[in-house]
Design an enzyme around this catalytic site. Structure first.
Site, short mmCIF file in Angstrom:
data_model
loop_
_atom_site.label_atom_id
_atom_site.label_comp_id
_atom_site.label_asym_id
_atom_site.label_seq_id
_atom_site.Cartn_x
_atom_site.Cartn_y
_atom_site.Cartn_z
N LYS A 103 -22.79 34.11 17.15
CA LYS A 103 -23.65 35.29 17.20
C LYS A 103 -24.24 35.58 15.82
CE LYS A 103 -23.44 40.17 18.63
NZ LYS A 103 -22.57 41.20 19.23
N SER A 178 -24.49 43.19 23.14
CA SER A 178 -25.38 42.67 22.12
C SER A 178 -25.26 41.16 21.90
CB SER A 178 -25.13 43.40 20.79
OG SER A 178 -23.78 43.19 20.35
N SER A 202 -20.13 44.47 24.43
CA SER A 202 -21.12 43.50 23.96
C SER A 202 -20.74 42.05 24.19
CB SER A 202 -21.42 43.72 22.48
OG SER A 202 -22.08 44.95 22.30
#
Length: 540
Positions: A103, A178, A202
């Site tokens: 990420k 996210s 997330s």
């Protein structure tokens, strides 16, 4: 002697000159802003071109899925060197040769961690996060970084630099956020193991929306050193870093590899708890709590059916299922989660956006955050009779005193102990819970910040929670959705019904939850759910 007053034409000329100067300065700032964005996009495109020339199968698949979903932000060309290195002497790491995706907000040496902000372009990190260091020592090969929503505080996946990421299963749907780039890449087959973060769902939203598995561990089971938070410094709602993969066994392998001496020595704040193989491998029947709704966000018909069908599968397999009464989720959402995250009156959150043109994908919530305290109180009071949920959110975003924040932390701690006491009174091992789904249409998460109640509860409690896909939306679910009104029958409930609509064939997941520090038991429960679901599908 007093100077003669300026004539109107002279004043007009001065004002015009000042205005022109202001416009010129703003134009120069915007020009520099867009040059940085263009450079970042060019770097993204060049990375994809390099991948296109590579012959490794994982790169080819990753390239294809990112062309379709826009999930990768940067290709790590040093991965080619790592892949070509000779097999290390002695026993190789558990993840030797495994390509992993990372990420955006997880630091990798020599690469940006933008969080979707232009100011963070061309700010390469000086060193790897502890997580990435341990992955490399275990033989894994980080090969790409993946897209996020601006600021991370959203369960969509869009920013001004790299744009919108799409769900690989249906391009009109969000992949969640996210960690949305991770969800899209793994869900589309472009990566077999990836890593994201979770402060309100997330990891779990992208996994559920893209039909894969994810584990949110207890907040400090894996090191967060070198990982950037959307709201730095807040401790009320516990963030965690965790793995995402197509299946539970991959998550378990990952945790075996990471819970090692390297992790504990590189970050001494992580408790030295190696992976407990005995717990994960146990076949003893489980005593499982369950609930179908949190009475705050009404579950979609498919969500409710997912819990009921999974409950029956578990009972038929010899496990004991016990109803669990979930209460006060509205209070937890407003007073622990929203108030805790924005306890400084949203100052830290808003500071991230200084000098940025884009204002994230949080919709109304962003603009409410900008109101001064007195105006928040007034707007909350006005809204109370008409939209009580909005009123509670606004009042929860006010600035707290230090005394109020300490009192809040005490209340959160007491609430956690009460939840555990209720859990232990029923003698539970684990809990089966709903997970928001199916995937919402693009743009809807920004309008539905209240829909995080099913996931954020377990960040507030700091319990490990995993997601396993168990079913798909049926025509019958779609018909039942016509009667969906929600518990409040307000604008948010009506919007959520629209966001669920037209989802036949999309995956729906459940959450599997355990007590703090019991990740192995959580994974064991997830594996049981996954195995029983696969057996059922083979018989159909």
């Amino acid at each position: 002697m007093r100077p003669a007053p300026r004539s109107p034409p002279a004043l007009l000329c001065c004002c015009s000159a000042g205005l022109l100067l202001l416009l010129l300065l703003r134009w120069r700032r915007w020009k520099g802003f867009w040059k940085k964005v263009e450079a970042a996009r060019q770097r993204q495109e060049e990375g994809l071109d390099r991948m296109e020339k590579a012959v490794r199968s994982f790169r080819e698949q990753a390239l294809q899925i990112t062309r379709e979903t826009n999930c990768i932000t940067e290709y790590m060309q040093e991965s080619e060197t790592q892949l070509q290195q000779a097999r290390p002497p002695g026993k190789p790491g558990l993840l030797y040769g495994v390509p992993v995706s990372i990420k955006d907000s997880i630091n990798c040496q020599g690469h940006d961690s933008t969080l979707g902000f232009v100011k963070n372009i061309n700010q390469p990190m000086a060193e790897d996060s502890v997580l990435v260091q341990v992955l490399k020592r275990q033989g894994a090969i980080p090969f790409v970084k993946t897209n996020v929503p601006q600021s991370l505080i959203s369960f969509d996946c869009k920013n001004l630099i790299f744009g919108q990421t799409f769900n690989p299963l249906l391009y009109t749907r969000t992949p969640g956020g996210s960690s949305g780039g991770e969800g899209a890449l793994i869900g589309g087959g472009g990566s077999i193991l990836g890593f994201g973060t979770d402060v309100g769902g997330s990891l779990r939203f992208p996994a559920a929306f893209c039909g894969i598995c994810a584990l949110k561990p207890t907040g400090n089971r894996l090191s967060k050193k070198g990982i950037i938070s959307g709201i730095r410094g807040q401790k009320s709602v516990v963030a965690a870093v965790g793995p995402m993969a197509k299946d539970v066994e991959s998550l378990a392998l990952c945790m075996r590899a990471l819970l090692c001496e390297d992790m504990f020595s590189l970050d001494s704040t992580v408790p030295p708890l190696p992976f407990n193989e005995e717990v994960y491998s146990s076949t003893q029947p489980l005593r499982i709590g369950y609930y179908e709704t949190d009475f705050f966000t009404m579950p979609s018909p498919a969500m409710r059916r997912a819990v009921r069908e999974t409950k029956k599968l578990l009972e038929d397999a010899g496990h004991t299922l016990v109803p669990f009464e979930i209460t006060n989720v509205d209070y937890v959402t407003y007073n622990f989660c929203i108030r805790g995250m924005f306890a400084d009156g949203c100052t830290s959150f808003l500071k991230n956006f200084e000098g940025e043109l884009e204002r994230g994908s949080m919709g109304t919530l962003f603009w409410l955050a900008k109101l001064p305290n007195c105006l928040k109180a007034f707007v909350s009071w006005i809204a109370k009779p008409f939209v009580p949920r909005l009123s509670n959110i606004i009042s929860s975003m006010r600035t707290n005193t230090v005394e109020e924040l300490w009192s809040l932390h005490q209340e959160i701690e007491e609430s956690c102990h009460q939840f555990i006491a209720q859990w232990k009174k029923l003698n539970l091992d684990v809990m089966l819970c709903p997970m928001l789904g199916p995937a919402l249409g693009i743009g809807y998460p920004g309008k539905l910040s209240v829909a995080v109640s099913y996931t954020m509860l377990y960040n507030s409690l700091d319990f490990p929670a995993g997601v396993v896909p168990v079913t798909m939306v049926t025509d019958e679910d779609e018909k039942e959705l016509k009667g969906y009104q929600g518990y409040f029958r307000d604008w948010w409930d009506r919007t959520l019904a629209k966001a669920f609509h037209g989802s036949v064939g999309l995956p729906v997941a459940v959450q599997c939850v355990a007590l703090p520090w019991q990740e192995e038991l959580c994974l064991r429960f997830m594996k049981e759910v996954e195995t029983l679901t696969l057996k059922k599908n083979q018989l159909v």
